[in-house]
Design an enzyme around this catalytic site. Structure first.
Site, PDB file in Angstrom:
ATOM      1  CG  ASN A   9      -1.857   1.289   1.233  1.00  0.00           C
ATOM      2  OD1 ASN A   9      -1.898   2.055   0.461  1.00  0.00           O
ATOM      3  ND2 ASN A   9      -2.434   1.416   2.425  1.00  0.00           N
ATOM      4  CE  LYS A  11      -0.181   3.258   4.688  1.00  0.00           C
ATOM      5  NZ  LYS A  11       0.090   3.171   6.436  1.00  0.00           N
ATOM      6  CG  HIS A  96      -5.814   1.972   5.402  1.00  0.00           C
ATOM      7  ND1 HIS A  96      -5.332   2.828   6.340  1.00  0.00           N
ATOM      8  CD2 HIS A  96      -4.865   0.772   4.959  1.00  0.00           C
ATOM      9  CE1 HIS A  96      -4.091   2.630   6.762  1.00  0.00           C
ATOM     10  NE2 HIS A  96      -3.613   1.509   5.824  1.00  0.00           N
ATOM     11  CD  GLU A  98      -2.619   5.395   7.166  1.00  0.00           C
ATOM     12  OE1 GLU A  98      -2.640   5.639   5.697  1.00  0.00           O
ATOM     13  OE2 GLU A  98      -1.626   4.964   7.657  1.00  0.00           O
ATOM     14  CB  SER A 204       5.780  -1.874  11.757  1.00  0.00           C
ATOM     15  OG  SER A 204       5.414  -0.475  12.151  1.00  0.00           O
TER      16      SER A 204
HETATM   17  P1  13P Z   1       3.441   0.389   7.592  1.00  0.00           P
HETATM   18  O1  13P Z   1       3.714  -0.862   6.964  1.00  0.00           O
HETATM   19  O2  13P Z   1       4.033   1.570   7.124  1.00  0.00           O
HETATM   20  O3  13P Z   1       3.114   0.267   9.110  1.00  0.00           O
HETATM   21  O4  13P Z   1       1.571   0.592   6.951  1.00  0.00           O
HETATM   22  C1  13P Z   1       0.878  -0.173   7.385  1.00  0.00           C
HETATM   23  C2  13P Z   1      -0.527  -0.110   6.523  1.00  0.00           C
HETATM   24  O5  13P Z   1      -1.227   0.795   6.722  1.00  0.00           O
HETATM   25  C3  13P Z   1      -0.713  -0.850   5.320  1.00  0.00           C
HETATM   26  O6  13P Z   1      -1.934  -0.507   4.544  1.00  0.00           O
END
Ligand code: 13P
Length: 241
Positions: A9, A11, A96, A98, A204
């Site tokens: 992802n 983002k 998600h 976020e 992570s």
């Molecule tokens: P990180 O791997 O940066 O922690 O993000 C995880 C995530 O939100 C994948 O959708």
């Protein structure tokens, strides 16, 4: 047999040019021996077209990072299923954390988005997960159960991926312990009418912990944020041992 699904992802990262640079480095790294693993790039909308043209005929699939529930209309800033399928997209992330946290998405709108994805032949990647506060209060199991119940209304469980992403482990470097992720994912599976739904872990994930995560029996793949924007890191994750 449950499918293994490794998704990156991105983002809000990568322009079209940067996306192509990623492919130039990543595609030669993709070994044939991982063909049974589904590999997905969840790219920004603006990069999907150019990625699709360049991935044509390859085994890498494309995902959007969201989808709107209506077919068309006055919804400034949103994207429809038809707009995505026209670009060769096969998956859409919905819910998600976020989106839930910063853009006020609710279990109900997440469910509508997932239904719209399926209506258009896209497979939704439904994200669920508890916050630090909820975990500390001992509410993880209830939060997960509620998100699942509301998110899954009327969904076809044969065309679905679930991603368990504990919010406190996203972008923090603090990975959920592999055995704890395995426990919660087992709990999620026990609440599904179809035990074959692939369930990913996210939060992570990096080259240094992928092998341990994928060694867990309940975990069918990963949804990777930060480590997926680097082609070498993401290739190492795809080639977990
Ligand atoms: P990180 O791997 O940066 O922690 O993000 C995880 C995530 O939100 C994948 O959708």
């Amino acid at each position: 047999m449950r499918k293994i699904v490794i998704a990156g992802n991105w983002k809000m990262h990568k322009t079209q040019a940067e996306s192509l640079e990623f492919l130039q480095a990543f595609m030669p790294e993709l070994e044939k021996d991982v063909e049974e693993r589904e590999v997905i790039l969840c790219a920004p909308y603006t990069a999907l077209g150019v990625l699709s043209q360049n991935l044509h005929g390859s085994r890498v699939q494309l995902s959007a990072q969201n989808i709107h529930w209506e077919e068309a209309g006055a919804y400034t800033g949103e994207i429809s299923g038809a707009m995505l399928t026209e670009m060769g997209v096969s998956y859409a992330i919905v819910g998600h954390s976020e989106r839930r946290q910063y853009f006020c998405e609710t279990d109900e709108t997440v469910n509508w988005r997932a239904l719209a994805a399926q209506r258009h032949g896209l497979t939704p990647i439904l994200c669920i997960g508890e916050s630090k506060q909820q975990r500390d209060a001992g509410e993880t199991e209830t939060v997960i159960a509620n998100q699942l119940k509301a998110g899954l209304v009327n969904l076809d469980l044969t065309r679905l991926i679930i991603a368990y992403e504990p919010i406190w482990a996203i972008g923090t470097g603090e990975t959920c312990g592999a055995s704890e992720a395995n426990r919660v994912i087992g709990l999620i599976r026990s609440q599904l009418d179809n035990p074959d739904v692939p369930i990913q872990y996210g939060g992570s994930v990096k080259p240094s912990n992928i092998d341990e995560i994928m060694a867990q029996p309940e975990i069918d793949g990963v949804l990777v944020g930060g480590a997926s924007v680097d082609p070498a890191n993401f290739a190492r994750i795809v080639h977990y041992q």
